[in-house]
Scaffold this motif. Sequence first.
Motif, PDB file in Angstrom:
ATOM      1  N   GLY A  69       0.820  -1.198   0.000  1.00  0.00           N
ATOM      2  CA  GLY A  69       0.000   0.000   0.000  1.00  0.00           C
ATOM      3  C   GLY A  69       0.849   1.240   0.000  1.00  0.00           C
ATOM      4  N   MET A 129      -5.177   0.251  -3.916  1.00  0.00           N
ATOM      5  CA  MET A 129      -6.580   0.362  -4.310  1.00  0.00           C
ATOM      6  C   MET A 129      -7.299  -0.967  -4.079  1.00  0.00           C
ATOM      7  N   ARG A 155      -7.993  -1.797  -0.437  1.00  0.00           N
ATOM      8  CA  ARG A 155      -8.584  -0.673   0.309  1.00  0.00           C
ATOM      9  C   ARG A 155      -9.465  -1.184   1.443  1.00  0.00           C
TER      10      ARG A 155
END
Lengths: 201, 201
Positions: free
Chosen positions: A173, A192, A195
């Motif tokens: 991340g 993403m 998430r």
Amino acid sequence: MNDPVSRLIFELSKLPGIGEKTATRLAYFILKQDPDYARSLAEAIQGAKSRIGLCEECFTFTAVHPCSICSDTSRDQSLVCVVERPSDVLSIEQAGVHRGLYHVLHGALSPLDGVGPEELKIRELFQRLSTKLTGIREVIIATNPSVEGEATALYLSRLLKPTGIRVTQLAHGLPVGGQLEYTDRQTLGKAMMNRIEVTTA
Amino acid sequence: MNDPVSRLIFELSKLPGIGEKTATRLAYFILKQDPDYARSLAEAIQGAKSRIGLCEECFTFTAVHPCSICSDTSRDQSLVCVVERPSDVLSIEQAGVHRGLYHVLHGALSPLDGVGPEELKIRELFQRLSTKLTGIREVIIATNPSVEGEATALYLSRLLKPTGIRVTQLAHGLPVGGQLEYTDRQTLGKAMMNRIEVTTA
């Protein structure tokens, strides 16, 4: 190489990230200091190398056997974090984010460099998992986010699957304090994909 | 500090430009190598420090007395290049731009840091100039282009003036291969002031 200064520069320049220019600067710095510094630096180098070996349990560098982490009964014995190098143990310890044990592979799979599973401490990991009295609940794979590290993680997780032990891997991340603008596409993609739900109290 | 690895990291981090992170990387590198490397690095450090002293003539670091430059009779004995540090001798020698002798001041005037003329090898320079059998024709002042270096150059040139010896200083100007755009204003100013005639054959 009879000249002691040239020899010192030569030996220093073998260190990683130290080119001839930096080695020269370091050598002249050492010459400028008290003789005490040269002596204690030389002793520290030899002392560390001669007194430090691999822990027979987790294969990190240690002066005592087993190492201070393996012999610390207050740590969670059911959690093993697998890393590539002894310095990774230090990094994770300094972050204070793991209260279990470690297992150092001493490298990552890299067929092109001739590093196969036999060159790593993988057999030893499985011996540890099978002979440990208290059961291992989870193996956290913390290899580097490089091609070799990822390949090693995949290889290990496949080998571990039949054991039924939970296998996890460090999250990818955005780096904390980093900027989206300077984050590479792959990291952004992983960030993403992974998430998480924002929870409001 | 009983742990040999911590001690090694501590000693390495005293080196200039080596922070704790780099020291840690170097320490783990040393631990990973053959014991031969630790031994020869340690020996090089101690060997250099114990065998290297200051040349009694020019005060550069040397293992033989007088140093190889001072004892080289093929060099121009009438030309003395004054530098701040022994490493500056190496830099100028590597550039191959000076065929005379050297004189190392071991610092530059810096009143705020308590470095006055007495702390530098200035008295020794004048002793050399007065006792040398063959006359000194020129003193080239090659102190650093810093405030302290410039102050030292000015101080020396004033002291030398009454001797009638020619006193020169290294030229300021654009660095070779550099770009005008990235050159600071002062350097650009000096480069403009010291501009030279273009000669066409």
